[in-house]
Design an enzyme around this catalytic site. Sequence first.
Site, mmCIF file in Angstrom:
data_model
loop_
_atom_site.group_PDB
_atom_site.id
_atom_site.type_symbol
_atom_site.label_atom_id
_atom_site.label_comp_id
_atom_site.label_asym_id
_atom_site.label_seq_id
_atom_site.Cartn_x
_atom_site.Cartn_y
_atom_site.Cartn_z
ATOM 1 N N ASP A 32 56.728 22.108 71.953
ATOM 2 C CA ASP A 32 55.544 21.576 72.644
ATOM 3 C C ASP A 32 55.344 20.097 72.274
ATOM 4 O OD1 ASP A 32 53.370 21.402 74.306
ATOM 5 O OD2 ASP A 32 52.024 22.611 73.068
ATOM 6 N N HIS A 52 53.713 28.829 73.631
ATOM 7 C CA HIS A 52 53.020 28.576 72.356
ATOM 8 C C HIS A 52 52.001 29.660 71.934
ATOM 9 C CE1 HIS A 52 50.387 26.899 75.402
ATOM 10 N NE2 HIS A 52 51.053 25.768 75.490
ATOM 11 N N ASN A 100 53.075 18.318 83.579
ATOM 12 C CA ASN A 100 51.746 17.671 83.542
ATOM 13 C C ASN A 100 51.856 16.165 83.334
ATOM 14 O OD1 ASN A 100 52.588 18.021 80.889
ATOM 15 N ND2 ASN A 100 50.513 18.179 80.089
ATOM 16 N N HIS A 124 60.197 23.517 75.846
ATOM 17 C CA HIS A 124 58.802 23.096 76.077
ATOM 18 C C HIS A 124 58.546 21.707 75.481
ATOM 19 C CE1 HIS A 124 54.409 24.595 76.511
ATOM 20 N NE2 HIS A 124 54.425 23.268 76.480
ATOM 21 N N HIS A 147 51.397 11.090 72.091
ATOM 22 C CA HIS A 147 50.158 10.368 72.425
ATOM 23 C C HIS A 147 50.148 9.040 71.695
ATOM 24 C CE1 HIS A 147 48.094 13.372 74.784
ATOM 25 N NE2 HIS A 147 48.420 14.299 73.895
ATOM 26 N N HIS A 191 50.676 28.942 80.074
ATOM 27 C CA HIS A 191 49.778 28.405 79.034
ATOM 28 C C HIS A 191 48.527 29.270 79.132
ATOM 29 C CE1 HIS A 191 47.526 24.911 77.023
ATOM 30 N NE2 HIS A 191 46.572 25.756 77.387
ATOM 31 N N HIS A 242 56.964 17.537 76.519
ATOM 32 C CA HIS A 242 56.238 16.667 77.454
ATOM 33 C C HIS A 242 56.849 15.279 77.349
ATOM 34 C CE1 HIS A 242 53.100 19.717 78.103
ATOM 35 N NE2 HIS A 242 53.344 20.038 76.846
ATOM 36 N N LEU A 243 57.376 14.783 78.463
ATOM 37 C CA LEU A 243 58.066 13.482 78.411
ATOM 38 C C LEU A 243 57.250 12.332 79.015
ATOM 39 C CD1 LEU A 243 61.795 14.505 79.022
ATOM 40 C CD2 LEU A 243 60.551 14.273 76.874
ATOM 41 N N ARG A 244 56.103 12.627 79.586
ATOM 42 C CA ARG A 244 55.122 11.596 80.006
ATOM 43 C C ARG A 244 55.582 10.642 81.118
ATOM 44 N NH1 ARG A 244 51.707 14.868 77.915
ATOM 45 N NH2 ARG A 244 51.192 14.639 75.711
HETATM 46 ZN ZN LIG Z 1 50.587 24.346 76.843
#
Ligand SMILES: [Zn+2]
Length: 427
Positions: A307, A234, A97, A63, A311, A181, A65-67
């Site tokens: 997760d 999560h 996402n 899990h 940012h 989620h 997030h690589l953006r």
């Molecule tokens: Zn999530």
Amino acid sequence: MNNEMVLTGAKIVDPVTGYFGPADIHIADHKIFRVDKKKKRASAKGAMNLKGLYLCPGFIDMHVHLREPGREDEETIQSGAEAAVAGGFTAVACMPNTEPALDSAEGIKFVIERARAARARVYPVGAITVGRKGETLAPMLEMADTGAVAFSDDGSGLQNGHLMRRALEYLRAIDLPIISHCEYSDLASGGVMNESFTSTVLGMKGIPPIAEELMVARDIMLAEYTGGRVHIAHVSTCGSVELIRRAKRARVRVTAEATPHHFTLTDELIRSFNTNLKVNPPLRTRKDVDAIKKGLKEGIIDVIATDHAPHSIEEKEMEFDYAPCGMIGLETAIGLVVTELIKKRILSWPEAVAKMTVNPARILNLPGGTFEVGAPADFTVIDPTLEWVVSKDDFRSLSKNSPFIGRKLTGRAVMTIVGGEIVHSLI
Ligand SMILES: [Zn+2]
């Protein structure tokens, strides 16, 4: 044979058999060629001596997030993979996402192509619905054919129960999981932290535990009803752990993960107004943290996943109410696992390593996670006693939003090997 190497002198942590002792690992052609537990240690030329260190199958973070595409200023597939190997992860599964969302075969193909140049293995997770809008199902089977390993609208909960049912039914045929989620937005509406005594004191709008638990209950029931497979992302509340416990007892096809921050931090810390503590789901109470640790110990929670959510500084420098949710986690995970779970005797080494290797590999049908002959030569070498202080300057991630900066941790990944190649080394 090429790419021959022998790793000797380390204690191996085998998450499948529970073996925790000396062994030599022979590598050839980027795969595990032989595991030698005999007393006589390899002294051959080319043997790498890892005395005093622990050797594990490569860690898999299911899990992150690589953006990319969309916010390459915050993280790219390349930089995320750098952060992964620096934290001891040889493989990551990245959430859809992005901007645009990974909701088509083209999107999945884009990630797989970009990942070819990355130091870690990167497996894309496809969106369940088009644009993650929760309105129409995305072409999941096409995405699966292209290489998506699971499906999720992560970042927000899929509110529509009918679509969740259909998604589980489609994926049942190809045995891929939905990563859910769990959050009902009407119940969570406007909340910026856990609804608790602390949120009342601070005058902040709270997200009640029931916003998560109600959807955990729905998805467990839908998994049972459809015969599909659901993985709860999560887990943050005591009540969710209890629902998953009951479902597992009833043999529902449910698995679950917890993040290092949810087993380490409580909502009381938000009195500092540090926006790096703003995450979704939010940090909860001591009681929830204890339930998550117990859930990990009892095998109710199968996986530790970070997760990792990069940012920019500008975004996080807003007021707490307006700052985006998320913290980076790839480079602090093993330190928190050793410090908070292993040193405190919540988990043994093989138990902890299983939650970062073989368990995520099985859930996502990935190669690796074991010392089986023929498995990819992916390894994480840990110095179990190394004490270090988390420093912003050390992060390989493009983003620095971690509330753990300045914290002293024990245990660090000192070498990471992917396919028989050393991709990170501090020794
Ligand atoms: Zn999530």
